[in-house]
Design an enzyme around this catalytic site. Structure first.
Site, PDB file in Angstrom:
ATOM      1  N   LEU A 169      -3.835  15.405  16.821  1.00  0.00           N
ATOM      2  CA  LEU A 169      -3.433  14.357  17.775  1.00  0.00           C
ATOM      3  C   LEU A 169      -3.094  15.006  19.111  1.00  0.00           C
ATOM      4  CD1 LEU A 169      -1.077  12.216  15.496  1.00  0.00           C
ATOM      5  CD2 LEU A 169      -3.564  12.124  15.726  1.00  0.00           C
ATOM      6  N   ALA A 170      -3.932  14.757  20.098  1.00  0.00           N
ATOM      7  CA  ALA A 170      -3.755  15.473  21.365  1.00  0.00           C
ATOM      8  C   ALA A 170      -4.019  14.582  22.573  1.00  0.00           C
ATOM      9  CB  ALA A 170      -4.683  16.678  21.392  1.00  0.00           C
ATOM     10  N   GLY A 181      -1.685  12.431  23.948  1.00  0.00           N
ATOM     11  CA  GLY A 181      -0.461  12.072  24.670  1.00  0.00           C
ATOM     12  C   GLY A 181      -0.326  12.826  25.982  1.00  0.00           C
ATOM     13  N   ARG A 206       7.941  14.263  28.688  1.00  0.00           N
ATOM     14  CA  ARG A 206       9.171  15.069  28.778  1.00  0.00           C
ATOM     15  C   ARG A 206       8.948  16.452  29.394  1.00  0.00           C
ATOM     16  NH1 ARG A 206      10.389  13.685  22.624  1.00  0.00           N
ATOM     17  NH2 ARG A 206       8.139  13.346  22.766  1.00  0.00           N
ATOM     18  N   GLY A 240       0.164   5.123  20.604  1.00  0.00           N
ATOM     19  CA  GLY A 240       1.018   5.719  19.575  1.00  0.00           C
ATOM     20  C   GLY A 240       0.246   6.513  18.539  1.00  0.00           C
ATOM     21  N   ASP A 252       0.674  19.614  19.599  1.00  0.00           N
ATOM     22  CA  ASP A 252       1.714  20.349  20.326  1.00  0.00           C
ATOM     23  C   ASP A 252       2.552  21.240  19.404  1.00  0.00           C
ATOM     24  OD1 ASP A 252       3.116  18.351  19.016  1.00  0.00           O
ATOM     25  OD2 ASP A 252       4.468  17.941  20.687  1.00  0.00           O
ATOM     26  N   GLY A 300      11.940  12.719  14.339  1.00  0.00           N
ATOM     27  CA  GLY A 300      12.061  11.695  13.312  1.00  0.00           C
ATOM     28  C   GLY A 300      12.723  12.308  12.076  1.00  0.00           C
ATOM     29  N   ASN A 324       7.900  19.615  23.225  1.00  0.00           N
ATOM     30  CA  ASN A 324       8.111  18.396  24.013  1.00  0.00           C
ATOM     31  C   ASN A 324       8.710  18.675  25.380  1.00  0.00           C
ATOM     32  OD1 ASN A 324       7.177  16.664  21.965  1.00  0.00           O
ATOM     33  ND2 ASN A 324       9.132  16.845  20.925  1.00  0.00           N
ATOM     34  N   TYR A 382      -9.406  51.537  50.235  1.00  0.00           N
ATOM     35  CA  TYR A 382     -10.079  50.324  49.771  1.00  0.00           C
ATOM     36  C   TYR A 382     -11.538  50.671  49.506  1.00  0.00           C
ATOM     37  CZ  TYR A 382     -12.673  46.079  49.479  1.00  0.00           C
ATOM     38  OH  TYR A 382     -13.534  45.107  49.032  1.00  0.00           O
TER      39      TYR A 382
HETATM   40  C1  UD1 Z   1       6.439  12.694  16.543  1.00  0.00           C
HETATM   41  C2  UD1 Z   1       6.876  11.887  15.334  1.00  0.00           C
HETATM   42  C3  UD1 Z   1       8.250  12.365  14.892  1.00  0.00           C
HETATM   43  C4  UD1 Z   1       8.243  13.845  14.625  1.00  0.00           C
HETATM   44  C5  UD1 Z   1       7.711  14.609  15.828  1.00  0.00           C
HETATM   45  C6  UD1 Z   1       7.501  16.072  15.476  1.00  0.00           C
HETATM   46  C7  UD1 Z   1       5.871   9.668  15.640  1.00  0.00           C
HETATM   47  C8  UD1 Z   1       6.121   8.261  16.031  1.00  0.00           C
HETATM   48  N1  UD1 Z   1       6.915  10.488  15.691  1.00  0.00           N
HETATM   49  O1  UD1 Z   1       7.305  12.388  17.611  1.00  0.00           O
HETATM   50  O2  UD1 Z   1       8.637  11.681  13.729  1.00  0.00           O
HETATM   51  O3  UD1 Z   1       9.541  14.287  14.294  1.00  0.00           O
HETATM   52  O4  UD1 Z   1       6.438  14.086  16.227  1.00  0.00           O
HETATM   53  O5  UD1 Z   1       7.165  16.812  16.617  1.00  0.00           O
HETATM   54  O6  UD1 Z   1       4.769  10.001  15.261  1.00  0.00           O
HETATM   55  N2  UD1 Z   1      -0.425  11.389  20.471  1.00  0.00           N
HETATM   56  C9  UD1 Z   1      -1.688  10.855  20.556  1.00  0.00           C
HETATM   57  N3  UD1 Z   1      -1.848   9.544  20.865  1.00  0.00           N
HETATM   58  C10 UD1 Z   1      -0.787   8.715  21.094  1.00  0.00           C
HETATM   59  C11 UD1 Z   1       0.510   9.266  21.000  1.00  0.00           C
HETATM   60  C12 UD1 Z   1       0.665  10.609  20.691  1.00  0.00           C
HETATM   61  O7  UD1 Z   1      -2.682  11.562  20.362  1.00  0.00           O
HETATM   62  O8  UD1 Z   1      -1.017   7.539  21.370  1.00  0.00           O
HETATM   63  C13 UD1 Z   1      -0.271  12.812  20.155  1.00  0.00           C
HETATM   64  C14 UD1 Z   1       0.473  13.595  21.218  1.00  0.00           C
HETATM   65  O9  UD1 Z   1      -0.445  14.146  22.158  1.00  0.00           O
HETATM   66  C15 UD1 Z   1       1.159  14.693  20.416  1.00  0.00           C
HETATM   67  C16 UD1 Z   1       1.316  14.101  19.035  1.00  0.00           C
HETATM   68  O10 UD1 Z   1       0.499  12.945  18.991  1.00  0.00           O
HETATM   69  O11 UD1 Z   1       0.379  15.867  20.323  1.00  0.00           O
HETATM   70  C17 UD1 Z   1       2.753  13.705  18.757  1.00  0.00           C
HETATM   71  O12 UD1 Z   1       3.181  12.835  19.798  1.00  0.00           O
HETATM   72  P1  UD1 Z   1       4.590  13.019  20.494  1.00  0.00           P
HETATM   73  O13 UD1 Z   1       4.695  12.064  21.608  1.00  0.00           O
HETATM   74  O14 UD1 Z   1       4.850  14.455  20.754  1.00  0.00           O
HETATM   75  O15 UD1 Z   1       5.532  12.501  19.320  1.00  0.00           O
HETATM   76  P2  UD1 Z   1       7.051  12.866  19.134  1.00  0.00           P
HETATM   77  O16 UD1 Z   1       7.861  11.968  19.977  1.00  0.00           O
HETATM   78  O17 UD1 Z   1       7.247  14.312  19.262  1.00  0.00           O
HETATM   79 MG    MG Z   2       6.032  15.987  19.911  1.00  0.00          MG
END
Ligand code: UD1
Ligand code: MG
Length: 476
Positions: free
Chosen positions: A11-12, A14, A18, A81, A106, A143, A232, A371
């Site tokens: 998942l990459a 986002g 922060r 999400g 991440d 979480g 984060n 040089y």
């Molecule tokens: C998430 C978890 C949390 C956990 C934490 C660990 C959820 C709702 N929460 O929170 O329980 O403790 O990771 O680090 O999952 N991403 C997407 N598409 C989106 C949203 C996010 O690809 O629409 C990707 C982001 O780029 C990231 C990863 O998902 O690499 C996690 O997202 P992030 O926003 O870091 O979630 P956390 O708030 O850290």
């Molecule tokens: Mg995260």
């Protein structure tokens, strides 16, 4: 360790709000690689059927970072999400896949062995979902994992922002790394609702939904909580980088490299260093740098994509990029090698010397203040202090070719294109605009004239002038 029935999903997409950055979170670097590259590399040894990467923010750049590693990018736009991200991936996940390994882009410190153990546990226990969790002294922001009384399986994951006061004390956190059985997961994802402050579909909500369907969710706890660190914030990024640097230095020391004050050196993941090489404090070895055996790299030197052959000595505070430092050669202190500098065996480059796209032949020397650009210097030649190759006319670059065993006197300007033949001498202070034949002496400077007694006469004149000035002052 082939897992042909498993698809890995990174998942990459986002933004990483922060981090307060204009660059997507997963493109930030730790240990010399982007975060997402680390994660994809951790998935590779499992040999999954496929590695999919969900991209969104700066999708093109993120795709460009992962595609060379054999991963396939899937666009999620807009980003609604982590649960939505998995739903978007659905069309790209092959039907034959039975399990889905989800990894956030991440979490760069994750080890392949941990992922393999997670998938293995999930299969063995025949669970619907297996979470990787960790116990953190400070779980703030993550979480939390709610365990069931009795069998200890997982009932739910509650995001930090939604915790009830009595749940705040729970320090087992969700790492966001999971293994799911796909046919159990899909119905739950379809049932996700954006009931949270961000109006997003949370993958974490799937855990409670699986439970509601009487499916079993279990957790595997990693003893090394460093591994699941999500980057984060900038502080997390710095922590991850520190762990990488420590791991790399430890690995090199195990392989026979001496590193003094290892906590101060910065060595990228892909760097190789041979045994009995000594690395002093504050050294940075970056990119694809390769250092052979028995070299010494002294304090404060920064080498990027360089090749250092055996026995080379790099004195303090040298900066080199895309260059070669040959066998038993000596560089610095305070020297600069720009791209294409090629120091051959036994050559010396000394203080305040800059080389660019220049071959310095075997045992040739340029020891002070020079040089040398777009030049070829033959073996055994000596380049005097203050020598400059004038290689640029404001528009074009021109080459300088210096033969073997040439002596270039101090403060010579070589106006390129120009050649100096083997064995020639160039007198100090010359401006060389024409080729110098082999074995010749070139002198190109104003001829010196000594005027006998001139200074004495001048001093007497000055003394007389000073005296008459004093007199005039007194009269006034
Ligand atoms: C998430 C978890 C949390 C956990 C934490 C660990 C959820 C709702 N929460 O929170 O329980 O403790 O990771 O680090 O999952 N991403 C997407 N598409 C989106 C949203 C996010 O690809 O629409 C990707 C982001 O780029 C990231 C990863 O998902 O690499 C996690 O997202 P992030 O926003 O870091 O979630 P956390 O708030 O850290
Ligand atoms: Mg995260």
């Amino acid at each position: 360790m082939a897992a042909k029935d498993t698809v890995a999903l990174v998942l990459a997409a986002g933004k990483g709000t922060r981090l307060k950055s204009d660059m997507a979170k997963v493109l930030h670097r730790a240990g010399g690689r982007s975060l997402v590259e680390h994660v994809v590399r951790a998935c590779q040894p499992l040999k999954p059927a496929e590695i999919l990467v969900i991209v969104g923010h700066q999708a093109e750049q993120v795709a460009a970072a992962v595609e060379p590693l054999g991963a396939k990018a899937v666009v999620q736009n807009p980003q609604r999400g982590t649960g939505h991200a998995v739903l978007v991936a659905r069309k790209a996940i092959r039907r034959s896949a039975k399990y889905l390994l989800v990894v956030p882009g991440d979490a760069p410190l994750l080890r392949a062995s941990t992922l393999a153990a997670l998938v293995e546990t999930h299969r063995r226990e025949n669970a619907a979902a297996t979470l990787l969790t960790a116990n953190l002294a400070d779980p703030t922001g993550y979480g939390r994992v709610i365990r069931k009384e009795g069998d200890g399986s997982v009932a739910a994951v509650v995001e930090d922002s939604a915790l009830a006061p009595e749940q705040r004390a729970i320090n087992e956190i969700n790492s966001s790394i999971y293994c799911f059985t796909l046919d159990k997961l899909w119905p739950c994802l379809a049932a996700l609702r954006p009931n949270n402050v961000h109006r997003e579909l949370y993958l974490t909500d799937a855990i409670a939904l699986l439970n509601a369907r009487q499916e079993r969710v279990i957790a595997m706890t990693t003893p090394d909580s460093d591994e699941i660190l999500g980057c984060n914030t900038r502080a997390h990024l710095a922590d991850a980088d520190r762990v990488f640097r420590q791991r790399k230095a430890a690995e090199l020391m195990d392989a026979g490299v001496t590193i003094y004050l290892p906590e101060t050196v910065v060595i990228d993941a892909d760097v190789d260093v041979g045994r009995d090489t000594i690395i002093e404090p504050g050294v940075e070895l970056l990119g694809a740098t390769r250092v052979a055996e028995r070299c010494v790299i002294r304090t404060g030197s920064v080498l990027t994509n360089c090749r250092v052959d055996e026995g080379a000595l790099i004195e303090p505070h040298c900066v080199a990029i895309d260059s070669r430092i040959g066998k038993n050669s000596r560089l610095g202190p305070f020297a600069r090698l720009r791209p294409g500098a090629d120091m051959r065996e036994g050559s010396h480059v000394g203080n305040f010397v800059e080389l660019k796209k220049t071959v310095l032949g075997e045992f040739a020397k340029a020891n002070h203040l020079a040089y040398l650009g777009d030049a070829t210097i033959g073996s055994g030649s000596n380049i005097g202090a203050g020598t400059i190759t004038c290689n640029y006319d404001g528009v074009h670059k021109f080459p300088t070719k210096i033969g073997k065993r040439v002596f270039i006197g101090s403060d010579t300007a070589l106006v390129a294109p120009v050649r100096v033949g083997d064995g020639a001498y160039v007198a100090a202070g010359s401006v060389i605009t024409e080729n110098v034949p082999a074995d010749a002496l070139a002198i190109a400077r104003g001829r010196q004239a000594n005027k006998a007694g001139w200074a004495k006469v001048r001093r007497a004149e000055l003394a007389r002038e000073a005296k008459s000035k004093k007199k005039t002052k007194r009269r006034r």
